[in-house]
Design an enzyme around this catalytic site. Structure first.
Site, PDB file in Angstrom:
ATOM      1  N   ASP A   1      -9.888  -2.568  -3.240  1.00 46.55           N
ATOM      2  CA  ASP A   1     -10.403  -3.622  -2.366  1.00 46.55           C
ATOM      3  C   ASP A   1     -11.906  -3.819  -2.563  1.00 46.55           C
ATOM      4  O   ASP A   1     -12.399  -4.945  -2.536  1.00 46.55           O
ATOM      5  CB  ASP A   1     -10.118  -3.273  -0.896  1.00 46.55           C
TER       6      ASP A   1
ATOM      7  N   THR B   1       4.322   5.955   3.268  1.00 47.30           N
ATOM      8  CA  THR B   1       4.697   7.245   2.656  1.00 47.30           C
ATOM      9  C   THR B   1       3.576   7.811   1.771  1.00 47.30           C
ATOM     10  O   THR B   1       3.574   8.996   1.449  1.00 47.30           O
ATOM     11  CB  THR B   1       5.944   7.080   1.757  1.00 47.30           C
TER      12      THR B   1
ATOM     13  N   ASP C   1     -11.395   2.083   0.093  1.00 45.56           N
ATOM     14  CA  ASP C   1     -10.345   1.627  -0.828  1.00 45.56           C
ATOM     15  C   ASP C   1     -11.002   1.039  -2.076  1.00 45.56           C
ATOM     16  O   ASP C   1     -11.605  -0.047  -2.033  1.00 45.56           O
ATOM     17  CB  ASP C   1      -9.471   0.575  -0.128  1.00 45.56           C
TER      18      ASP C   1
ATOM     19  N   ARG D   1       0.143   2.485  -3.863  1.00 40.17           N
ATOM     20  CA  ARG D   1       0.630   3.484  -2.900  1.00 40.17           C
ATOM     21  C   ARG D   1       1.314   2.779  -1.746  1.00 40.17           C
ATOM     22  O   ARG D   1       0.744   1.875  -1.139  1.00 40.17           O
ATOM     23  CB  ARG D   1      -0.546   4.295  -2.333  1.00 40.17           C
TER      24      ARG D   1
END
Ligand code: PRP
Ligand code: URA
Length: 209
Positions: free
Chosen positions: A203, A108, A200, A104
């Site tokens: 991560d 945006t 995340d 991603r």
């Protein structure tokens, strides 16, 4: 309209709660994701076709039933989707594995493609797309489009945590793709992260932050 299958078995909820905890490290996070994927795999493969096979037990002949595992493809969305592959492969070891690389854009929140390698006969298989996080739905929708462009007609999406926004987008754009999730959370925040979510996923799996 596609169906949303909420697989909220108590053991899945228990393991997911540990994953959500910010104190849980990468090693445990990975292990729990693998375990949940195997458990979710039972549900997502519930209606796989069986074929009759004549075998002989130590006692007598019989017609046994076997799954056509060779007709399955698992396609993780990189990176985080990789964390769901091994659990599914424990269940269906003969499945083939394709890879779709998407990340991603941080500003945006739109997905950017960087890799795609699929089994040659992917269009003949039931494809299970894996990604722990269904946030805006952009990554999953783009991955599904890439599969459809390769001729796939039998696609299921397997996620761990979904936001209502992501479910809505997948259902609108791909009404033929059923979604399997372990939890549907409240909403997205201003950074398009799932709330409460688990942070995340990539991560946390790979320890990159
Ligand atoms: C995360 C996640 C999904 C995507 C979900 O990937 O693993 O692929 O975001 O967001 P969306 O539904 O809004 O598209 P990310 O882009 O962080 O890449 P990574 O897995 O390599 O960390
Ligand atoms: N990607 C993640 O890894 N987590 C989110 O909450 C949203 C997108």
């Amino acid at each position: 309209m596609s169906q949303v299958h909420l697989i909220d078995h108590p053991m899945i909820q228990h393991k997911l709660s540990i994953m959500r905890d910010k104190e849980t490290g990468s090693k445990d996070f990975r292990q729990l994701l693998k375990e949940i994927s195997l458990l979710m795999g039972y549900e997502i493969t519930r209606d796989l076709p069986l074929t009759d096979l004549e075998i002989e037990t130590p006692i007598s002949k019989m017609t046994a039933r076997r799954v056509l595992g060779r007709k399955l493809a698992i396609v993780p969305i990189l990176r985080a989707g990789l964390g769901m592959v091994d659990g599914l492969l424990d269940l269906v070891p003969v499945a083939k594995v394709g890879h779709i690389g998407l990340y991603r854009n941080e500003k945006t929140h739109k997905p950017v493609v960087y890799y795609c390698k699929l089994p040659e006969d992917v269009q003949e298989r039931l494809v299970i797309v894996t990604d722990p996080m269904l946030a805006t739905g952009g990554s999953s929708c783009d991955a599904i489009v890439m599969l459809k462009e390769r001729g796939c007609t039998n696609i299921r999406l397997m996620c761990l945590v979904a936001a209502p926004e992501g479910i809505k987008k997948v259902q609108e754009e791909h009404p033929d793709v059923d979604i399997y999730v372990a939890a549907i959370d409240e909403r997205l925040n201003e950074d398009a992260y799932i709330v409460p979510g688990l942070g995340d996923a990539g991560d946390r799996i790979f320890g990159t932050k």
